[in-house]
Design a protein around this motif. Structure first.
Motif, PDB file in Angstrom:
ATOM      1  N   ASN A  52       0.838  -1.192   0.000  1.00  0.00           N
ATOM      2  CA  ASN A  52       0.000   0.000   0.000  1.00  0.00           C
ATOM      3  C   ASN A  52       0.878   1.249   0.000  1.00  0.00           C
ATOM      4  O   ASN A  52       0.676   2.155  -0.802  1.00  0.00           O
ATOM      5  N   TYR A  53       1.833   1.308   0.915  1.00  0.00           N
ATOM      6  CA  TYR A  53       2.737   2.452   0.947  1.00  0.00           C
ATOM      7  C   TYR A  53       4.050   2.089   1.634  1.00  0.00           C
ATOM      8  O   TYR A  53       4.121   1.137   2.396  1.00  0.00           O
ATOM      9  N   ALA A  54       5.066   2.888   1.330  1.00  0.00           N
ATOM     10  CA  ALA A  54       6.360   2.823   2.004  1.00  0.00           C
ATOM     11  C   ALA A  54       6.796   4.271   2.203  1.00  0.00           C
ATOM     12  O   ALA A  54       6.912   5.028   1.236  1.00  0.00           O
ATOM     13  N   VAL A  55       6.997   4.668   3.459  1.00  0.00           N
ATOM     14  CA  VAL A  55       7.315   6.059   3.772  1.00  0.00           C
ATOM     15  C   VAL A  55       8.484   6.133   4.749  1.00  0.00           C
ATOM     16  O   VAL A  55       8.752   5.195   5.493  1.00  0.00           O
ATOM     17  N   LYS A  56       9.143   7.283   4.720  1.00  0.00           N
ATOM     18  CA  LYS A  56      10.175   7.598   5.712  1.00  0.00           C
ATOM     19  C   LYS A  56       9.584   8.694   6.583  1.00  0.00           C
ATOM     20  O   LYS A  56       9.215   9.762   6.083  1.00  0.00           O
ATOM     21  N   LYS A  57       9.461   8.418   7.891  1.00  0.00           N
ATOM     22  CA  LYS A  57       8.833   9.411   8.756  1.00  0.00           C
ATOM     23  C   LYS A  57       9.394   9.330  10.157  1.00  0.00           C
ATOM     24  O   LYS A  57      10.038   8.357  10.532  1.00  0.00           O
ATOM     25  N   GLY A  58       9.111  10.355  10.945  1.00  0.00           N
ATOM     26  CA  GLY A  58       9.523  10.401  12.331  1.00  0.00           C
ATOM     27  C   GLY A  58       9.915  11.801  12.735  1.00  0.00           C
ATOM     28  O   GLY A  58      10.379  12.596  11.911  1.00  0.00           O
ATOM     29  N   ASN A  59       9.751  12.110  14.020  1.00  0.00           N
ATOM     30  CA  ASN A  59      10.124  13.423  14.526  1.00  0.00           C
ATOM     31  C   ASN A  59      11.605  13.502  14.854  1.00  0.00           C
ATOM     32  O   ASN A  59      12.314  14.374  14.375  1.00  0.00           O
ATOM     33  N   LEU A  60      12.076  12.584  15.677  1.00  0.00           N
ATOM     34  CA  LEU A  60      13.473  12.580  16.083  1.00  0.00           C
ATOM     35  C   LEU A  60      14.272  11.558  15.289  1.00  0.00           C
ATOM     36  O   LEU A  60      15.332  11.852  14.756  1.00  0.00           O
TER      37      LEU A  60
END
Length: 136
Positions: A52-60
């Motif tokens: 469905n999806y592949a993402v790069k995410k995160g705050n720190l």
């Protein structure tokens, strides 16, 4: 002046010995728990489905996350109705993430490892994909 026959010296030495053994056992216990919770592979297997999806995410900590939609239908909760089977996972390896990222929507067989706990730099889920077995 105290001598070795003094009862205060014997009590002090006994308490120090107890305290040192207690600290050693406590550190070993805490170390074993941390290993079991965050580094022991609880299970591993293969999940298949459409990416469905592949993402790069995160705050720190920027981590790679993805979602696989598995074929078939299931009920998420009793009495709620029908919903699709989803497998939400994290990826540690850059090359695996880039392969997933450019092939979104394709059918994948992904090998994963399951841990008891989540480490923020490893991903947002307990499931870590470490290998792409097949892509169609």
């Amino acid at each position: 002046m105290t001598t070795s026959n003094d009862p205060l010296v014997k009590k002090s030495n006994g308490f120090r010995k107890f305290l040192s053994w207690f600290l050693i056992i406590a550190f070993l216990g805490i170390g074993a728990f941390v290993y079991w919770k965050y580094f022991f592979v609880f299970g591993e297997g293969v999940k298949s489905g459409y990416l469905n999806y592949a993402v790069k995410k995160g705050n720190l900590f920027k981590t790679y996350e993805g979602k696989l939609i598995q074929e078939g239908f299931g009920s998420a909760k009793a009495g709620v109705g029908i919903s699709s089977n989803e497998f939400v996972f994290s990826v540690e390896n850059d090359s695996i993430f880039h392969m997933l990222e450019v092939n979104s929507g394709k059918f994948f067989d992904l090998h994963y490892k399951e841990y008891h706990g989540v480490l923020p730099w490893r991903g947002n889920t307990r499931y870590i994909v470490d290998q792409v077995i097949n892509m169609k």
